[in-house]
Design an enzyme around this catalytic site. Structure first.
Site, short mmCIF file in Angstrom:
data_model
loop_
_atom_site.label_atom_id
_atom_site.label_comp_id
_atom_site.label_asym_id
_atom_site.label_seq_id
_atom_site.Cartn_x
_atom_site.Cartn_y
_atom_site.Cartn_z
CG HIS A 1 4.16 -1.61 2.23
ND1 HIS A 1 2.90 -2.09 2.05
CD2 HIS A 1 4.52 -1.94 3.49
CE1 HIS A 1 2.51 -2.71 3.16
NE2 HIS A 1 3.47 -2.62 4.05
CG HIS B 1 -0.66 -5.30 16.06
ND1 HIS B 1 0.65 -5.45 16.45
CD2 HIS B 1 -0.64 -5.22 14.72
CE1 HIS B 1 1.42 -5.47 15.39
NE2 HIS B 1 0.67 -5.32 14.33
CG HIS C 1 -0.32 -0.09 2.53
ND1 HIS C 1 0.57 0.85 2.99
CD2 HIS C 1 -0.41 -1.01 3.53
CE1 HIS C 1 0.97 0.54 4.20
NE2 HIS C 1 0.40 -0.60 4.55
CE LYS D 1 -4.35 -7.03 5.62
NZ LYS D 1 -3.97 -8.32 5.06
CB CYS E 1 4.74 -7.24 17.65
SG CYS E 1 3.68 -5.82 17.82
CE LYS F 1 -2.65 1.80 13.44
NZ LYS F 1 -1.47 1.58 12.75
CB CYS G 1 2.01 -8.83 20.24
SG CYS G 1 1.12 -8.34 18.74
CB CYS H 1 -0.41 -5.89 21.15
SG CYS H 1 0.75 -5.04 20.08
#
Ligand code: ME8
Length: 635
Positions: free
Chosen positions: A21, A147, A18, A302, A129, A299, A126, A144
Site C-alpha cells: 500500500h 485467494h 503494508h 497475513k 474479491c 508472496k 468469492c 477462488c
C-alpha cells in the site's frame, strides 16, 4: 499549465498498510511533487474503501460497528501518510455523504442510458474479491483463483449493468489509445480479456447491508466496486453542490492517472471506463498497473506472517530510506522483493555511502578551506556540467515514463562522476600544496553543485532527507521549479554548518541479527524436559485488571498497560498491539507473571508479563472465566 490528476486506489479498512500500500502512495506522492516542480496544476487523491462484507465481518469479529472499525483504521492511515510526508490534496472516505452523492448521480446516469436492469443472478462468489466467477475461472476444486479459498454458491436478484454493450467501445478505446493501459504487457492482457467477450455485471447486492442503498431499488445495496471506483470523481464534487474541482481536474483536466496494483487492473481498465462511457463522462488518460511486492521472493500473507509493515523500519531509519528503497527497487511492471539484507545494502551503499559521504566530504573540505563556508568562486567550465546535463535529461525522461528506478540510477551516476572528479583532482592535497586559491574553490564548488542538483532532483523522492542535504550544502530554500536542475545554483561564500550524518551507517551484521526472528527453542534431544511442581510454583501468576492502555510510540506491537494487582499498581508492556487496540483492553482481567525481573522494552520498563495463547503468532489474551479479585493467584 497542465492539469494533472493522480490517484491511488482507496484502501480497504480491514487491514493496516503494508509496503504494498505504501508503495502505490509513495509513487503517487513522488509524481505529484515532481509535477508540481514541473509547474503543473496538480491534484493528488487518496482515501479509504469502507463498505462491503469483509469489513462488516471484520468489525463483527471485534464487536464494533463497521464505522468504528473504519474510523480507527483511517486514523492510522492518516498517521502513516503524515510520517511518510505524503502530500495528498484530499482524502476521500466512501462513508462520506459527498461520496454517496457522486455514486447516486453516476447510477442515475447509467439508468438514464438504459444500462441497468434487474435479473436473477446465480454463480460462484468469492467474498474477499467481492466478485462472481464462472466455473471456468475457478480452480479445479472450485477455489477462488486469487485467494485459493472455496468459492460460495450464491443466488440472488441483482441489478445488472450492460457491460456487454461496451465490449466494442472498450476495444476501440484501447486500440486508439495505446498508452492508456500501462505497461504494454498488461494492456494486452486487458485487451484479450475484453475480446473474449464481456458478460453483464451485477452491480447490486441484496445480502449486504453495509453499503450505499441502491437508488430506486429498495433492499439493494450498491456493489462495492461500483461504489469504490466512483471515489475518483465523487471526491472532486461530481454529483455535489460544488463540482468545480470535477470540472477542473476531470472533465477539464489534461491527465487523469490511476495508479493501481496489477490485481485490481480489470476493475480500473474495464469496468470503470465502461461505467464512464455509459454515463457520458471522460475516461482516465492512463491506468498504470504496478507489480507485486514480495518478501524474500515469497508472496506476503497475513496467515504466513511475513507481511512487511513499515513501522519498525520507519522507527529506525525514518520514512525516506523506505521511500527510496521502494522506488529504486521496483522496476515498473515487474514484481519486486523486500528483504532485510536488500534494504540495509541499499541504505548503506546508496544512501550512507554514495550520497551521505559525498555530501559530507565536500562540505568538510569547503569548510576547512574557505573559513567555514562555501567556496567564493563558482565554475562554468568543467566536465561535470555535461555529466549533470545528461543525468538531468535522463531523470526527466524517466520521470515522464514513471520509470522511477531509472530516474534514480541517473542521479546516482552523477554522484559517481562527481566522486571520480574529486578523486582525480585531489582537493585534500591541493589545499596543502596550493592553499585555498581559485583552483580549489572551483573544484569544491563543482562538487557541491553536483550534490545540489542531485538533492534538488531527489526532493520528490525523499522530501525530508533531500531538504537536509540542501541545507547542509548552504542552499537556504527548497527550489520551486525544475529550473533548479540547471547548472549554477550553489551560493558562493555562505556559511556551512558542521556536517551531521544524514544517513548514519548501520552495521549490517548487527542489524540483520537484530531483525532476525528469535530462533525457536531447540527441541530437547531425548523426550520432553519435565519440571517439578516446585519449579512451576517459582512462577508467580496473578490476576490483574487493566486500568490504562496506550501504544508505545513508534512500535506497532507494543502496548503499555497499567494494571491493578489488588495490592499494587504496575506497568507492563505487552507485545499484543497487532491483535488488540488499547481501548479494547480497558477494564479487562488478565493473567500476569508477577515475579519477573523488570525489563526495558523500547525505553519503557515492564514490571511483569501478560499471558496470551499464541495462535499462529497472533496473541489471544488469557483471563479468568469469571471475575475474581485482583491479585488472586493462578495455580
Ligand atoms: O484493492 N504489493 O484495496 P486494498 C503491491 N479497496 N501492491 C499491493 C500488495 C503487494 N504485496 N498488496 C496490496 C483494494 N497491494 C480496493 C481498491 S480502488 C477503487 C479500490 C495494492 O487495500 C493492491 O494492488 O486491498 C491495490 O492496488 C492496493 O494495494 C489497495 O489494496
Amino acid at each position: 499549465m497542465s492539469r494533472f490528476y493522480v490517484t491511488t486506489p482507496i484502501y480497504y479498512v480491514n487491514d493496516l498498510p503494508h509496503i504494498g500500500h505504501i508503495y502505490t502512495t509513495v509513487v503517487a506522492d513522488t509524481l505529484a511533487r515532481y509535477r508540481r516542480l514541473a509547474g503543473d496544476d496538480v491534484f493528488f487523491l487518496t482515501g479509504t474503501d469502507e463498505h462491503g462484507q469483509n469489513i462488516e465481518r471484520a468489525a463483527a469479529r471485534e464487536s464494533v460497528s463497521p464505522l468504528q472499525l473504519a474510523d480507527r483504521v483511517v486514523a492510522r492511515y492518516h498517521d502513516h501518510w503524515r510520517t511518510f510526508g505524503v502530500s495528498h490534496d484530499d482524502f476521500v472516505r466512501t462513508t462520506e455523504e459527498r461520496h454517496a452523492a457522486g455514486v447516486r448521480e453516476l447510477i442515475r446516469r447509467l439508468d438514464e442510458a438504459g444500462d441497468l436492469y434487474t435479473a436473477k443472478h446465480e454463480g460462484w462468489y468469492c467474498s474477499p474479491c467481492e466478485l462472481f466467477y464462472t466455473e471456468k475461472e475457478l480452480t479445479a476444486d472450485k477455489k477462488c483463483p486469487v485467494h485459493g479459498i472455496p468459492a460460495e454458491w450464491k443466488s440472488e436478484e441483482n441489478v445488472f449493468f450492460r457491460l456487454s454493450k461496451y465490449e466494442q467501445p472498450l476495444l476501440r478505446w484501447i486500440d486508439e489509445n495505446p498508452a492508456v493501459i500501462q505497461p504494454d504487457s498488461r494492456r494486452n492482457e486487458v485487451r484479450a480479456f475484453v475480446a473474449q467477450g464481456l458478460r453483464d455485471l451485477s452491480v447490486s447486492r441484496t445480502t449486504l447491508s453495509w453499503g450505499i442503498p441502491f437508488p430506486g431499488r429498495p433492499g439493494h445495496t450498491v456493489y462495492v466496486w461500483l461504489d469504490a471506483l466512483t471515489n475518483y470523481i465523487s471526491a472532486l464534487g461530481f454529483g455535489g453542490a460544488d463540482p468545480s474541482r470535477y470540472e477542473r481536474y476531470w472533465s477539464g483536466g489534461d491527465t487523469r492517472l490511476h495508479l493501481v496494483g496489477k490485481d485490481i487492473l480489470r476493475f480500473h481498465a474495464v469496468y470503470w471506463p465502461a461505467f464512464l462511457m455509459s454515463a457520458g463522462l471522460p475516461l482516465p488518460t492512463t491506468v498504470w498497473a504496478h507489480g507485486w511486492w514480495l518478501r524474500d521472493q515469497k508472496k506476503m500473507s497475513k496467515s504466513v506472517g511475513n507481511v512487511v509493515r513499515p513501522d519498525d523500519l520507519v522507527a529506525r531509519f525514518g520514512a525516506d530510506p523506505l521511500r527510496y528503497f521502494l522506488l529504486r527497487e521496483m522496476v515498473f511492471g515487474q514484481d519486486a522483493s523486500y528483504s532485510d539484507e536488500g534494504f540495509i545494502d541499499r541504505y548503506n551503499g546508496d544512501l550512507a555511502n554514495d550520497l551521505g559521504n559525498t555530501v559530507s566530504r565536500v562540505v568538510t573540505l569547503s569548510r576547512g578551506a574557505f573559513a567555514g563556508g562555501t567556496p567564493p568562486t563558482p565554475c562554468d567550465d568543467n566536465p561535470l556540467i555535461a555529466a549533470a546535463a545528461q543525468a538531468v535529461a535522463e531523470y526527466r525522461s524517466a520521470m515522464s515514463e514513471l520509470a522511477f528506478h531509472r530516474a534514480l540510477e541517473a542521479l546516482w551516476r552523477l554522484l559517481t562522476e562527481a566522486n571520480q572528479y574529486l578523486v582525480a583532482r585531489e582537493p585534500w592535497k591541493l589545499v596543502k600544496t596550493e592553499g585555498p586559491g581559485e583552483k580549489l574553490s572551483r573544484i569544491l564548488w563543482n562538487g557541491l553543485e553536483a550534490c545540489r542538483i542531485v538533492a534538488s532532483a531527489l526532493l520528490p523522492f525523499m522530501p525530508q532527507a533531500a531538504e537536509k542535504v540542501l541545507r547542509a550544502i548552504g542552499v537556504a530554500e527548497n527550489p520551486r521549479s525544475l529550473e533548479a536542475l540547471a547548472w549554477g545554483g550553489t551560493p558562493t561564500g555562505v556559511p556551512l554548518a558542521e556536517p551531521q550524518p544524514i544517513f548514519p551507517r548501520i552495521d549490517k551484521q548487527q542489524y540483520l541479527a537484530s531483525v532476525a526472528p528469535a530462533a525457536a527453542p531447540a527441541a530437547p534431544k531425548e523426550g520432553r524436559k519435565l519440571i517439578t511442581i516446585d519449579q512451576f510454583f517459582e512462577t508467580e501468576l496473578r490476576v490483574a485488571t487493566v486500568t490504562t492502555a496506550e501504544r508505545v510510540p513508534k512500535s506497532e506491537k507494543l502496548i503499555k498497560l497499567g494494571v491493578d494487582l489488588g495490592s499494587e499498581q504496575r506497568t507492563v508492556v505487552a507485545g499484543i498491539g497487532k491483535a488488540y487496540e488499547p481501548e479494547q483492553l480497558l477494564g479487562r482481567q488478565v493473567i500476569i507473571v508477577a515475579n519477573l525481573q523488570p525489563a526495558k522494552l523500547m525505553g519503557v520498563e515492564s514490571q511483569g508479563m501478560v499471558l496470551a495463547a499464541s495462535e499462529e503468532g497472533k496473541p489471544v489474551l488469557l483471563h479468568p472465566g469469571s471475575a475474581v479479585p485482583n491479585g488472586t493467584q493462578v495455580r
